[in-house]
Design a protein around this motif. Structure first.
Motif, PDB file in Angstrom:
ATOM      1  N   GLN A   1      42.172  59.811  31.227  1.00  0.00           N
ATOM      2  CA  GLN A   1      41.729  58.321  30.888  1.00  0.00           C
ATOM      3  C   GLN A   1      40.484  58.150  30.461  1.00  0.00           C
ATOM      4  OE1 GLN A   1      43.820  59.086  33.397  1.00  0.00           O
ATOM      5  NE2 GLN A   1      45.735  58.051  32.817  1.00  0.00           N
ATOM      6  N   ASP A   2      40.059  57.042  29.520  1.00  0.00           N
ATOM      7  CA  ASP A   2      38.590  57.023  29.052  1.00  0.00           C
ATOM      8  C   ASP A   2      37.911  56.147  29.687  1.00  0.00           C
ATOM      9  OD1 ASP A   2      39.891  54.994  27.704  1.00  0.00           O
ATOM     10  OD2 ASP A   2      39.781  55.755  25.766  1.00  0.00           O
ATOM     11  N   CYS A   3      38.478  55.367  30.480  1.00  0.00           N
ATOM     12  CA  CYS A   3      37.693  54.159  31.322  1.00  0.00           C
ATOM     13  C   CYS A   3      38.445  53.791  32.414  1.00  0.00           C
ATOM     14  CB  CYS A   3      37.590  52.906  30.402  1.00  0.00           C
ATOM     15  SG  CYS A   3      39.254  52.497  29.764  1.00  0.00           S
ATOM     16  N   VAL A   4      37.917  53.098  33.390  1.00  0.00           N
ATOM     17  CA  VAL A   4      38.286  52.604  34.535  1.00  0.00           C
ATOM     18  C   VAL A   4      38.318  51.037  34.498  1.00  0.00           C
ATOM     19  CG1 VAL A   4      38.082  52.286  37.234  1.00  0.00           C
ATOM     20  CG2 VAL A   4      38.045  54.467  35.990  1.00  0.00           C
ATOM     21  N   ALA A   5      39.496  50.675  35.045  1.00  0.00           N
ATOM     22  CA  ALA A   5      39.262  49.020  35.122  1.00  0.00           C
ATOM     23  C   ALA A   5      39.958  48.370  36.544  1.00  0.00           C
ATOM     24  CB  ALA A   5      40.472  48.536  34.201  1.00  0.00           C
ATOM     25  N   LEU A   6      39.256  47.662  36.793  1.00  0.00           N
ATOM     26  CA  LEU A   6      39.567  47.152  38.227  1.00  0.00           C
ATOM     27  C   LEU A   6      40.932  46.223  38.341  1.00  0.00           C
ATOM     28  CD1 LEU A   6      36.124  46.681  39.998  1.00  0.00           C
ATOM     29  CD2 LEU A   6      37.476  48.615  39.989  1.00  0.00           C
ATOM     30  N   LEU A   7      41.881  46.554  38.888  1.00  0.00           N
ATOM     31  CA  LEU A   7      43.103  45.667  39.103  1.00  0.00           C
ATOM     32  C   LEU A   7      43.243  45.069  40.129  1.00  0.00           C
ATOM     33  CD1 LEU A   7      45.477  44.807  36.910  1.00  0.00           C
ATOM     34  CD2 LEU A   7      46.684  46.827  37.815  1.00  0.00           C
ATOM     35  N   SER A   8      43.135  43.582  40.368  1.00  0.00           N
ATOM     36  CA  SER A   8      43.074  43.244  41.728  1.00  0.00           C
ATOM     37  C   SER A   8      44.657  42.443  42.059  1.00  0.00           C
ATOM     38  CB  SER A   8      41.867  42.089  42.043  1.00  0.00           C
ATOM     39  OG  SER A   8      42.176  40.967  41.112  1.00  0.00           O
ATOM     40  N   GLY A   9      45.307  42.255  41.095  1.00  0.00           N
ATOM     41  CA  GLY A   9      46.445  41.371  41.373  1.00  0.00           C
ATOM     42  C   GLY A   9      46.179  40.074  40.968  1.00  0.00           C
ATOM     43  N   GLY A  10      45.050  39.468  40.669  1.00  0.00           N
ATOM     44  CA  GLY A  10      44.580  38.449  39.855  1.00  0.00           C
ATOM     45  C   GLY A  10      44.736  38.122  38.486  1.00  0.00           C
ATOM     46  N   LEU A  11      44.852  37.022  38.027  1.00  0.00           N
ATOM     47  CA  LEU A  11      44.947  36.689  36.705  1.00  0.00           C
ATOM     48  C   LEU A  11      43.784  37.308  35.835  1.00  0.00           C
ATOM     49  CD1 LEU A  11      46.929  35.280  34.748  1.00  0.00           C
ATOM     50  CD2 LEU A  11      45.872  32.965  35.420  1.00  0.00           C
ATOM     51  N   ASP A  12      42.664  37.233  36.021  1.00  0.00           N
ATOM     52  CA  ASP A  12      41.790  37.857  35.119  1.00  0.00           C
ATOM     53  C   ASP A  12      41.784  39.179  34.726  1.00  0.00           C
ATOM     54  OD1 ASP A  12      40.949  35.114  35.176  1.00  0.00           O
ATOM     55  OD2 ASP A  12      38.875  35.453  36.140  1.00  0.00           O
ATOM     56  N   SER A  13      41.934  39.993  36.099  1.00  0.00           N
ATOM     57  CA  SER A  13      42.009  41.357  35.880  1.00  0.00           C
ATOM     58  C   SER A  13      43.283  41.880  34.967  1.00  0.00           C
ATOM     59  CB  SER A  13      42.104  42.254  37.038  1.00  0.00           C
ATOM     60  OG  SER A  13      43.041  41.998  37.962  1.00  0.00           O
ATOM     61  N   LEU A  14      44.353  41.108  35.122  1.00  0.00           N
ATOM     62  CA  LEU A  14      45.644  41.240  34.574  1.00  0.00           C
ATOM     63  C   LEU A  14      45.465  41.156  32.970  1.00  0.00           C
ATOM     64  CD1 LEU A  14      48.802  41.470  34.205  1.00  0.00           C
ATOM     65  CD2 LEU A  14      48.717  39.133  34.649  1.00  0.00           C
ATOM     66  N   VAL A  15      44.673  39.845  32.738  1.00  0.00           N
ATOM     67  CA  VAL A  15      44.566  39.547  31.165  1.00  0.00           C
ATOM     68  C   VAL A  15      43.392  40.921  30.825  1.00  0.00           C
ATOM     69  CG1 VAL A  15      43.184  38.077  29.671  1.00  0.00           C
ATOM     70  CG2 VAL A  15      44.660  37.028  31.240  1.00  0.00           C
TER      71      VAL A  15
ATOM     72  N   LEU B   1      51.665  38.353  28.829  1.00  0.00           N
ATOM     73  CA  LEU B   1      51.117  37.712  29.887  1.00  0.00           C
ATOM     74  C   LEU B   1      51.866  36.676  30.317  1.00  0.00           C
ATOM     75  CD1 LEU B   1      48.450  36.993  31.121  1.00  0.00           C
ATOM     76  CD2 LEU B   1      47.878  35.639  29.242  1.00  0.00           C
ATOM     77  N   ARG B   2      52.810  35.887  29.354  1.00  0.00           N
ATOM     78  CA  ARG B   2      53.752  34.832  29.937  1.00  0.00           C
ATOM     79  C   ARG B   2      54.796  35.253  31.035  1.00  0.00           C
ATOM     80  NH1 ARG B   2      53.403  33.157  24.384  1.00  0.00           N
ATOM     81  NH2 ARG B   2      55.093  34.240  23.759  1.00  0.00           N
ATOM     82  N   VAL B   3      55.032  36.474  30.765  1.00  0.00           N
ATOM     83  CA  VAL B   3      56.065  37.163  31.915  1.00  0.00           C
ATOM     84  C   VAL B   3      55.496  37.247  33.259  1.00  0.00           C
ATOM     85  CG1 VAL B   3      57.333  39.139  32.470  1.00  0.00           C
ATOM     86  CG2 VAL B   3      57.595  38.090  30.269  1.00  0.00           C
ATOM     87  N   LEU B   4      53.932  37.428  33.289  1.00  0.00           N
ATOM     88  CA  LEU B   4      53.487  38.202  34.380  1.00  0.00           C
ATOM     89  C   LEU B   4      52.435  37.204  34.930  1.00  0.00           C
ATOM     90  CD1 LEU B   4      52.466  41.790  33.392  1.00  0.00           C
ATOM     91  CD2 LEU B   4      54.443  40.662  35.029  1.00  0.00           C
ATOM     92  N   ALA B   5      52.061  36.379  33.978  1.00  0.00           N
ATOM     93  CA  ALA B   5      50.985  35.426  34.594  1.00  0.00           C
ATOM     94  C   ALA B   5      51.165  34.755  36.059  1.00  0.00           C
ATOM     95  CB  ALA B   5      50.625  34.307  33.539  1.00  0.00           C
ATOM     96  N   ALA B   6      52.494  34.013  36.162  1.00  0.00           N
ATOM     97  CA  ALA B   6      52.707  33.480  37.268  1.00  0.00           C
ATOM     98  C   ALA B   6      52.877  34.198  38.690  1.00  0.00           C
ATOM     99  CB  ALA B   6      53.915  32.642  37.269  1.00  0.00           C
ATOM    100  N   ARG B   7      52.955  35.561  38.526  1.00  0.00           N
ATOM    101  CA  ARG B   7      52.869  36.526  39.412  1.00  0.00           C
ATOM    102  C   ARG B   7      51.613  36.787  40.081  1.00  0.00           C
ATOM    103  NH1 ARG B   7      55.250  38.488  42.597  1.00  0.00           N
ATOM    104  NH2 ARG B   7      55.390  40.664  42.450  1.00  0.00           N
ATOM    105  N   SER B   8      50.677  36.564  39.401  1.00  0.00           N
ATOM    106  CA  SER B   8      49.433  36.746  39.843  1.00  0.00           C
ATOM    107  C   SER B   8      48.828  36.009  40.968  1.00  0.00           C
ATOM    108  CB  SER B   8      48.311  36.732  38.487  1.00  0.00           C
ATOM    109  OG  SER B   8      48.164  35.431  38.206  1.00  0.00           O
ATOM    110  N   THR B   9      47.673  36.490  41.581  1.00  0.00           N
ATOM    111  CA  THR B   9      47.389  35.679  42.710  1.00  0.00           C
ATOM    112  C   THR B   9      45.706  35.140  42.382  1.00  0.00           C
ATOM    113  OG1 THR B   9      48.290  37.095  44.422  1.00  0.00           O
ATOM    114  CG2 THR B   9      46.594  35.689  45.127  1.00  0.00           C
TER     115      THR B   9
END
Length: 424
Positions: free
Chosen positions: A137-151, A306-314
Motif C-alpha cells: 500500500q502507498d499510504c496509511v489512514a487511521l480508521l476509528s469507526g467514526g464518521l470522519d475517518s469513514l469519509v 456513505l448512505r449505507v455506512l454512515a449511520a453505523r459510524s460512532t
C-alpha cells in the motif's frame, strides 16, 4: 506522579514512590500497571517489521496512555492539571533524551499537564516474524469507526490511493471498523491494535492523551510498508473535520483541556516535528482541516456507499456509557446531527436524547447543549470574532482566515440544528 515504564526484565519492580509500568507484558501485582501486552504478538502476526525508532515511539505512547489513566485530575491542586515524571526504557535513550523537551511540549499542549520525561536503556525491541511481509500500500489512514475517518477512507480509495487502514481497538467499535474496511474498494488491508493500558484503580477517564497512541500505531505500520523501506516518505492520513480538530471553546468555562485537542493542528505540528527529528519519513496529512462535518458528508466521493455506512459510524463522546448508543446531546453528537441535516439526508441514528428542545436536565438543559446554545447567542449578540477570541492564535496554525471561515460555517450548521428543535 512518577512512573517507571519498562519491560519486566529490567527489574526495579518495587521502586519506592514510583508506579511500575510493565511494557509489553502483564502487571505482576495489583500495585503495578501495564501496557502493550498484546501488541507485540499482533505485529508479529501481521508479519510487519517497523523501524526501530517507530517502535520506541510506541513504547513512549504506551507509557503516556498509562500515565493519562493513572493520574487522577481530582487529586491535583487545581482539580485538573497533573504533574508527571516518566522514566521510559527505549532502545536509543541518548537520541530520545535529546528530544525529550519536544515530547514534553507536545504532551503539555495535548493534555494541559506538566511532563518530565527521561529515557533509559533496556527497551523492548520490535518482534521478529518468521516471514516478513512488506505491504504494497502507498499510504496509511487511521480508521476509528467514526464518521470522519469513514469519509476520508472512502475518498482516498475513490481517488486511486491504496491505503492500509489502521485502527485502535475500542470496545463497541472493532466490528464496525472491520465492516468499513471490508466495504471500501472491495476490501482494504486492515490492522487493528490496542494499547491494553491497565492501571491500579481508581482510573481517570478524561483520556486527553488518547490520540498519541493512535498516531503511534499509524507511524509504526507506515514504516513497515514496502515503499517506506525503499526510501519513500509515507503519508499518514488523519481525517477529522476542522471544527472538531480546532474544537474552539464554546464558552469561557470550556477552555484548556475541557475542549479536547486530539487532532488539533498545533499538536499535530509538534508531533510532525518529532517525526522529523527522529528521521521517520512519515508525513501527517489532514485533508479536511478546512471542512465542516456537513461538508465532508456532502462532498464524499461515493455517496451510495456513505448512505449505507454512515449511520453505523460512532460519533458520541459517551458511547460506552449509554450501552453503545449515541446520547444525542454531547458536542460530538450535536455536530454529527447538524452534519446529517446539512447533508440533506435523513439521520437513522438512534439517539438516547432525541429532542434537544426539551428544556430539562436531559435535553436543552444539559451542559453541552447549553454550551452550544450560549455560543450561538454570543455570536448573535457580540459577533463571531469576539466569540472566537484567541482560538486560532497558536503559532503553528496556518491559514487562519480559511479556518476562521470554516468555524463560522460549522457554527451555522449547529445553529440550524438548534433551530430545528427549538432550543432556546
Amino acid at each position: 506522579m512518577r512512573l517507571l515504564c519498562a519491560p519486566a526484565e529490567l527489574g526495579r519492580l518495587d521502586e519506592a514512590g514510583a508506579l511500575r509500568v510493565i511494557l509489553y507484558g502483564q502487571a505482576g501485582a495489583r500495585s503495578q500497571a501495564s501496557a502493550g501486552a498484546a501488541v507485540r504478538s499482533d505485529v508479529r502476526r501481521e508479519r510487519l517489521v517497523p523501524e526501530r525508532r517507530a517502535w520506541d515511539l510506541l513504547s513512549i505512547a504506551n507509557s503516556v496512555m498509562v500515565a493519562d489513566a493513572a493520574g487522577l485530575r481530582t487529586q491535583s491542586p487545581d482539580g485538573w492539571t497533573r504533574e508527571f515524571d516518566l522514566e521510559i526504557a527505549v532502545s536509543e535513550p541518548a537520541f530520545w533524551n535529546g528530544v525529550a523537551p519536544l515530547i514534553a511540549d507536545a504532551l503539555a499542549f495535548l493534555t494541559t499537564d506538566r511532563w518530565q520525561i527521561r529515557f533509559i536503556p533496556g527497551g523492548a525491541a520490535a518482534p521478529e516474524p518468521a516471514r516478513v511481509v512488506r505491504p504494497p500500500q502507498d499510504c496509511v489512514a487511521l480508521l476509528s469507526g467514526g464518521l470522519d475517518s469513514l469519509v476520508g477512507t472512502i475518498d482516498l480509495a475513490a481517488a486511486g490511493a491504496r491505503p492500509l487502514v489502521v485502527s485502535k481497538i475500542v470496545r463497541g467499535d472493532s466490528e464496525k471498523q472491520e465492516e468499513f474496511a471490508r466495504a471500501i474498494a472491495g476490501g482494504l488491508r486492515h490492522v487493528q491494535l490496542n494499547d491494553n493500558a491497565v492501571v491500579p484503580k481508581p482510573k481517570d477517564t478524561s483520556q486527553r492523551a488518547r490520540s498519541i497512541i493512535f498516531l503511534a500505531f499509524g507511524v509504526l505500520v507506515a514504516t513497515a510498508l514496502a515503499s517506506y523501506q525503499a526510501g519513500a516518505t509515507v503519508p499518514l492520513y488523519v481525517c477529522e473535520n476542522g471544527f472538531i480538530a480546532i474544537n474552539p471553546p464554546l464558552t469561557g468555562s470550556r477552555v484548556g483541556s475541557l475542549s479536547t485537542r486530539t487532532a488539533h493542528p498545533q499538536f499535530l505540528a509538534l508531533f510532525q516535528d518529532l517525526l522529523h527529528e527522529a528521521g521517520i519519513r512519515v508525513t501527517i496529512r489532514t485533508p479536511y482541516a478546512d471542512k465542516t462535518k456537513g461538508e465532508m458528508l456532502k462532498e464524499c466521493a461515493d455517496q451510495p456507499l456513505l448512505r449505507v455506512l454512515a449511520a453505523r459510524s460512532t460519533s458520541c463522546g459517551r458511547f460506552q456509557k449509554f450501552k453503545y448508543s449515541h446520547c444525542g446531546r454531547c458536542v460530538p453528537c450535536q455536530v454529527r446531527r447538524a452534519a446529517f441535516a446539512a447533508w440533506g439526508q435523513s439521520d437513522p441514528t438512534k439517539y438516547v436524547f432525541e429532542h434537544l428542545g426539551r428544556d430539562d436536565a436531559q435535553h436543552a438543559g444539559f451542559d453541552d447543549v447549553r454550551s452550544v446554545g450560549m455560543a450561538l447567542a454570543a455570536v448573535h449578540d457580540g459577533g463571531f470574532d469576539e466569540w472566537l477570541g484567541s482560538a486560532l492564535s497558536w503559532p503553528r496554525i496556518d491559514d487562519r482566515k480559511v479556518l476562521r471561515d470554516m468555524l463560522r460555517r460549522a457554527l451555522t450548521e449547529l445553529g440550524h440544528l438548534h433551530a430545528k428543535y427549538g432550543v432556546k
